[in-house]
Design an enzyme around this catalytic site. Structure first.
Site, PDB file in Angstrom:
ATOM      1  N   GLY A 172       0.816  -1.213   0.000  1.00 33.29           N
ATOM      2  CA  GLY A 172       0.000   0.000   0.000  1.00 33.29           C
ATOM      3  C   GLY A 172       0.853   1.268   0.000  1.00 33.29           C
ATOM      4  O   GLY A 172       2.084   1.210   0.119  1.00 33.29           O
ATOM      5  N   GLY A 213       1.623   5.194  -4.124  1.00 38.46           N
ATOM      6  CA  GLY A 213       1.408   6.398  -4.938  1.00 38.46           C
ATOM      7  C   GLY A 213       0.288   6.164  -5.962  1.00 38.46           C
ATOM      8  O   GLY A 213       0.250   6.812  -7.005  1.00 38.46           O
ATOM      9  N   GLY A 261      -2.802   6.994  -5.849  1.00 37.76           N
ATOM     10  CA  GLY A 261      -3.638   8.183  -6.026  1.00 37.76           C
ATOM     11  C   GLY A 261      -3.042   9.089  -7.086  1.00 37.76           C
ATOM     12  O   GLY A 261      -3.721   9.510  -8.026  1.00 37.76           O
ATOM     13  N   HIS A 276      -5.391   8.152  -0.270  1.00 41.01           N
ATOM     14  CA  HIS A 276      -4.706   8.434  -1.531  1.00 41.01           C
ATOM     15  C   HIS A 276      -4.441   9.930  -1.663  1.00 41.01           C
ATOM     16  O   HIS A 276      -5.369  10.732  -1.629  1.00 41.01           O
ATOM     17  CB  HIS A 276      -5.552   7.947  -2.717  1.00 41.01           C
ATOM     18  CG  HIS A 276      -5.750   6.458  -2.719  1.00 41.01           C
ATOM     19  ND1 HIS A 276      -6.483   5.805  -3.664  1.00 41.01           N
ATOM     20  CD2 HIS A 276      -5.285   5.492  -1.895  1.00 41.01           C
ATOM     21  CE1 HIS A 276      -6.464   4.503  -3.417  1.00 41.01           C
ATOM     22  NE2 HIS A 276      -5.754   4.294  -2.338  1.00 41.01           N
ATOM     23  N   GLN A 286      -5.105  -0.201  -1.109  1.00 39.58           N
ATOM     24  CA  GLN A 286      -4.180  -1.135  -0.443  1.00 39.58           C
ATOM     25  C   GLN A 286      -3.130  -1.645  -1.454  1.00 39.58           C
ATOM     26  O   GLN A 286      -2.783  -0.925  -2.362  1.00 39.58           O
ATOM     27  CB  GLN A 286      -4.932  -2.296   0.212  1.00 39.58           C
ATOM     28  CG  GLN A 286      -5.727  -1.922   1.445  1.00 39.58           C
ATOM     29  CD  GLN A 286      -7.028  -1.219   1.155  1.00 39.58           C
ATOM     30  OE1 GLN A 286      -7.856  -1.699   0.421  1.00 39.58           O
ATOM     31  NE2 GLN A 286      -7.222  -0.053   1.738  1.00 39.58           N
ATOM     32  N   THR A 346      -5.267  -7.032   4.804  1.00 38.91           N
ATOM     33  CA  THR A 346      -6.598  -6.442   4.917  1.00 38.91           C
ATOM     34  C   THR A 346      -7.602  -7.538   4.552  1.00 38.91           C
ATOM     35  O   THR A 346      -7.205  -8.666   4.267  1.00 38.91           O
ATOM     36  CB  THR A 346      -6.725  -5.173   4.035  1.00 38.91           C
ATOM     37  OG1 THR A 346      -7.945  -4.502   4.386  1.00 38.91           O
ATOM     38  CG2 THR A 346      -6.708  -5.505   2.546  1.00 38.91           C
ATOM     39  N   THR A 386      -4.142   7.142   9.166  1.00 36.67           N
ATOM     40  CA  THR A 386      -3.989   7.050  10.621  1.00 36.67           C
ATOM     41  C   THR A 386      -2.860   7.935  11.160  1.00 36.67           C
ATOM     42  O   THR A 386      -2.705   8.052  12.370  1.00 36.67           O
ATOM     43  CB  THR A 386      -3.683   5.594  11.038  1.00 36.67           C
ATOM     44  OG1 THR A 386      -2.512   5.166  10.345  1.00 36.67           O
ATOM     45  CG2 THR A 386      -4.838   4.670  10.722  1.00 36.67           C
ATOM     46  N   ASP A 446      13.001   9.817  -6.712  1.00 37.56           N
ATOM     47  CA  ASP A 446      13.650  11.059  -6.237  1.00 37.56           C
ATOM     48  C   ASP A 446      14.067  10.967  -4.771  1.00 37.56           C
ATOM     49  O   ASP A 446      15.026  11.615  -4.348  1.00 37.56           O
ATOM     50  CB  ASP A 446      12.715  12.265  -6.436  1.00 37.56           C
ATOM     51  CG  ASP A 446      11.356  12.056  -5.772  1.00 37.56           C
ATOM     52  OD1 ASP A 446      10.650  11.094  -6.149  1.00 37.56           O
ATOM     53  OD2 ASP A 446      11.009  12.831  -4.865  1.00 37.56           O
ATOM     54  N   GLY A 472       8.235   8.078 -11.108  1.00 39.63           N
ATOM     55  CA  GLY A 472       7.858   9.213 -10.272  1.00 39.63           C
ATOM     56  C   GLY A 472       9.096   9.973  -9.806  1.00 39.63           C
ATOM     57  O   GLY A 472      10.044   9.385  -9.283  1.00 39.63           O
TER      58      GLY A 472
HETATM   59  P1  GDP Z   1      -1.522   5.620  -2.251  1.00 38.61           P
HETATM   60  O1  GDP Z   1      -2.232   5.156  -1.033  1.00 38.61           O
HETATM   61  O2  GDP Z   1      -0.913   4.502  -3.029  1.00 38.61           O
HETATM   62  O3  GDP Z   1      -2.332   6.521  -3.122  1.00 38.61           O
HETATM   63  O4  GDP Z   1      -0.288   6.484  -1.737  1.00 38.61           O
HETATM   64  P2  GDP Z   1      -0.289   7.591  -0.545  1.00 38.61           P
HETATM   65  O5  GDP Z   1      -0.921   8.826  -1.066  1.00 38.61           O
HETATM   66  O6  GDP Z   1      -0.812   7.007   0.707  1.00 38.61           O
HETATM   67  O7  GDP Z   1       1.268   7.759  -0.316  1.00 38.61           O
HETATM   68  C1  GDP Z   1       2.130   8.105  -1.372  1.00 38.61           C
HETATM   69  C2  GDP Z   1       2.842   9.415  -0.999  1.00 38.61           C
HETATM   70  O8  GDP Z   1       3.918   9.614  -1.883  1.00 38.61           O
HETATM   71  C3  GDP Z   1       1.968  10.647  -1.131  1.00 38.61           C
HETATM   72  O9  GDP Z   1       2.354  11.564  -0.150  1.00 38.61           O
HETATM   73  C4  GDP Z   1       2.293  11.173  -2.517  1.00 38.61           C
HETATM   74  O10 GDP Z   1       2.111  12.576  -2.636  1.00 38.61           O
HETATM   75  C5  GDP Z   1       3.757  10.832  -2.610  1.00 38.61           C
HETATM   76  N1  GDP Z   1       4.270  10.518  -3.948  1.00 38.61           N
HETATM   77  C6  GDP Z   1       3.682   9.829  -4.960  1.00 38.61           C
HETATM   78  N2  GDP Z   1       4.559   9.676  -5.979  1.00 38.61           N
HETATM   79  C7  GDP Z   1       5.716  10.278  -5.607  1.00 38.61           C
HETATM   80  C8  GDP Z   1       7.018  10.428  -6.209  1.00 38.61           C
HETATM   81  O11 GDP Z   1       7.287   9.955  -7.300  1.00 38.61           O
HETATM   82  N3  GDP Z   1       7.956  11.110  -5.468  1.00 38.61           N
HETATM   83  C9  GDP Z   1       7.698  11.623  -4.230  1.00 38.61           C
HETATM   84  N4  GDP Z   1       8.681  12.267  -3.590  1.00 38.61           N
HETATM   85  N5  GDP Z   1       6.504  11.492  -3.638  1.00 38.61           N
HETATM   86  C10 GDP Z   1       5.536  10.819  -4.313  1.00 38.61           C
HETATM   87  P1  IMO Z   2      -3.834   2.661   0.568  1.00 40.79           P
HETATM   88  O1  IMO Z   2      -4.996   2.497  -0.384  1.00 40.79           O
HETATM   89  C1  IMO Z   2      -1.283   0.996   3.656  1.00 40.79           C
HETATM   90  C2  IMO Z   2      -3.072  -1.954   6.344  1.00 40.79           C
HETATM   91  C3  IMO Z   2      -3.207  -1.553   7.789  1.00 40.79           C
HETATM   92  C4  IMO Z   2      -3.019  -2.913   8.455  1.00 40.79           C
HETATM   93  C5  IMO Z   2      -3.733  -3.850   7.501  1.00 40.79           C
HETATM   94  C6  IMO Z   2      -5.165  -4.197   7.902  1.00 40.79           C
HETATM   95  O2  IMO Z   2      -3.667   4.042   1.084  1.00 40.79           O
HETATM   96  O3  IMO Z   2      -2.593   2.081  -0.024  1.00 40.79           O
HETATM   97  P2  IMO Z   2      -7.442  -2.812   7.801  1.00 40.79           P
HETATM   98  O4  IMO Z   2      -7.839  -1.537   8.450  1.00 40.79           O
HETATM   99  O5  IMO Z   2      -7.513  -2.796   6.319  1.00 40.79           O
HETATM  100  O6  IMO Z   2      -8.138  -4.022   8.374  1.00 40.79           O
HETATM  101  O7  IMO Z   2      -5.882  -3.014   8.202  1.00 40.79           O
HETATM  102  O8  IMO Z   2      -3.739  -3.203   6.245  1.00 40.79           O
HETATM  103  N1  IMO Z   2      -3.688  -1.024   5.359  1.00 40.79           N
HETATM  104  C7  IMO Z   2      -2.986  -0.185   4.601  1.00 40.79           C
HETATM  105  N2  IMO Z   2      -1.668   0.099   4.578  1.00 40.79           N
HETATM  106  N3  IMO Z   2      -2.108   1.601   2.789  1.00 40.79           N
HETATM  107  C8  IMO Z   2      -3.431   1.307   2.785  1.00 40.79           C
HETATM  108  O9  IMO Z   2      -4.277   1.785   1.847  1.00 40.79           O
HETATM  109  C9  IMO Z   2      -3.935   0.409   3.738  1.00 40.79           C
HETATM  110  N4  IMO Z   2      -5.161  -0.068   4.034  1.00 40.79           N
HETATM  111  C10 IMO Z   2      -4.993  -0.964   5.021  1.00 40.79           C
HETATM  112  O10 IMO Z   2      -2.223  -0.633   8.169  1.00 40.79           O
HETATM  113  O11 IMO Z   2      -1.658  -3.251   8.476  1.00 40.79           O
HETATM  114 MG    MG Z   3      -2.232   5.481   1.039  1.00 42.66          MG
END
Ligand code: GDP
Ligand code: IMO
Ligand code: MG
Length: 420
Positions: A12, A15, A17, A41, A223, A238, A300, A332, A408
């Site tokens: 999870g 990136g 989103g 995301h 995830q 999950t 969280t 990066d 990225g």
């Molecule tokens: P997701 O759950 O897969 O959508 O990812 P999250 O948003 O939870 O976490 C990814 C984080 O990395 C976010 O803060 C994004 O803004 C950041 N991010 C995504 N792509 C890049 C990248 O190529 N470089 C950097 N430095 N940050 C990135």
């Molecule tokens: P995105 O979409 C990272 C993890 C939780 C925990 C396990 C089970 O942002 O990538 P849950 O609440 O689903 O029963 O928790 O899964 N987890 C994630 N970790 N990114 C996520 O979503 C997650 N969604 C659940 O931290 O270890």
């Molecule tokens: Mg995330």
């Protein structure tokens, strides 16, 4: 016309989103098919940062259709609060659709999520405590409440009455906790139902019509592969199928219609919550990745555990999803490191490398690659990357045997190298 899936190839937060937002430029429909508001995301557009949990990233584009499929579990109160927050920022919900078959996260799901984590003590999963596991448990146990029940007052009253009696018995007799009030839940959820009702529809039919009208349909994973209930590091997973297979059951859209399955992986590895993580770093290198990569959970706020890229696990993700291409994010973040390690196999494991990684029983074997000093933030041309970074990316591509099509180079929408 194209039908594409975006899935997380790690634990999870890869990136997805940002990648979906970028792809959404050419999408007509973006569909969430699994998980719930355990997801977080991040999408950054110029000076605006959006953190989405249940709503597809396409909501940032007024004309794209954003769909929550039946495989998602929906906390109506959380959804309404997320919608309100986005509406206040000027976003429109004229093109927003919710599946009538999606299951509803109820207050007792959240309660049981917390209670079970507490009961497990040191063996806890480290869930997001959003009620996701208990909601999927009820779905499989055939006592779930679906969106179509929620928006039908008579049905909802009967179903809630029935299931709450059972849930309160467990709360009282097993956990020795206070019972939940039928009236309070009814009042809150019926109010929520009125707000959500206009968006509820048969989303499988909607997508079928879109497909027949040659629309571009993208599925936004939540995830990641290693959190999948079947393919992840069970039981530290999950409770849904965030892998590509989950798209069909989670949206009512058939597999023969899918063109491309895009995996998203970081150039290193992170994990939130408990469970095995063979390449985890407990030293200043881990702190470097955490600080430079801003590795703190969107949902969280927990600090993400950080470690080196694990190639056997990445190859496993290519296999179980049938990935056709990979987006490699956060390259990066590695700038400034003297050397970069990559796990290529595990000690004493010749037969089943991916399971070793998933269970964390074997010690990783690393190969070391030279780092680079140049700040590569925002670079959009592969040839402008330092040669060490190019070599590092080419090595990964050769190992996983699928093309790395996007790299990225920063968190913002335009910080990416597009290679095709
Ligand atoms: P997701 O759950 O897969 O959508 O990812 P999250 O948003 O939870 O976490 C990814 C984080 O990395 C976010 O803060 C994004 O803004 C950041 N991010 C995504 N792509 C890049 C990248 O190529 N470089 C950097 N430095 N940050 C990135
Ligand atoms: P995105 O979409 C990272 C993890 C939780 C925990 C396990 C089970 O942002 O990538 P849950 O609440 O689903 O029963 O928790 O899964 N987890 C994630 N970790 N990114 C996520 O979503 C997650 N969604 C659940 O931290 O270890
Ligand atoms: Mg995330």
């Amino acid at each position: 016309m194209a039908v594409k899936i975006v899935v997380g190839a790690q634990w999870g937060d890869e990136g997805k989103g940002k990648v979906t937002d970028k792809l959404a430029e050419t999408a007509d429909y973006v569909v969430r098919f699994s998980g719930g508001n355990n997801a977080g995301h991040t999408v950054i557009v110029e000076d605006d940062k959006y953190e989405l949990h249940l709503i597809p990233s396409s909501i940032l584009y007024p004309n794209k259709k954003s769909v929550i499929g039946n495989g998602v579990v929906i906390d109506p109160l959380a959804l309404i609060s997320e919608m309100e927050g986005l509406k206040e920022r000027g976003l429109s919900f004229d093109n927003f659709y919710i599946s009538e078959q999606a299951h509803v996260v109820m207050p007792y799901h959240k309660e049981f999520d917390g209670l079970e984590e507490k009961r497990k003590g040191d063996n806890k999963i480290g869930t997001t405590k959003k009620g996701i596991g208990p909601a999927y448990t009820d779905k499989v146990a055939r006592r779930g409440i679906r969106v179509c029940d929620l928006i039908n007052e008579d049905k909802f009253k009967k179903k809630l009455d029935n299931v709450l009696e059972y849930k309160n018995l467990i709360l009282d007799k097993v956990y020795n906790e206070k019972k939940l009030s039928y009236e309070n839940i009814l009042e809150q959820y019926l109010k929520a139902a009125e707000i959500l009702k206009p968006y509820v529809t048969d989303t499988s039919k909607l997508l079928d019509e879109a497909y027949k009208n040659d629309k571009n349909i993208f599925f936004e994973g939540a995830q990641g592969t290693l959190l999948d209930i079947d393919y992840g590091s069970y039981p530290y997973v999950t409770s849904s199928n965030p892998t590509a297979g989950g798209v069909c059951t989670g949206s009512g859209f058939g597999p023969t219609r899918i063109d491309d399955i895009i995996g998203v992986a970081k150039a290193y590895l992170t994990r939130v919550g408990a469970g095995p993580f063979p390449t985890e770093l407990f030293n200043e290198m881990g702190t470097f990745l955490q600080e430079k990569g801003h590795e703190y959970g969107v949902t969280t706020g927990r600090a993400r555990r950080c470690g080196w890229l694990d190639l056997p696990l990445l190859k496993y993700a290519v296999r179980v999803n049938g990935l056709t291409e990979l987006v490699l994010t956060k390259v990066d973040v590695l700038s400034g490191l003297e050397e970069i390690k990559v796990c290529t196999s595990y000690k004493g494991d010749s037969c089943n490398i991916s399971q070793a990684g998933l269970q964390g029983d074997n010690e990783p074997i690393y190969e070391i690659y030279p780092g680079w000093n140049k700040d590569i933030k925002g670079i959009q041309d592969f040839n402008k990357l330092p040669s060490e970074a190019q070599k590092f990316i080419n090595m990964i591509e050769k190992e996983i045997e699928i093309p790395i099509t996007v790299i990225g180079t920063g968190p913002e929408r335009e910080d990416a190298i597009i290679r095709k």
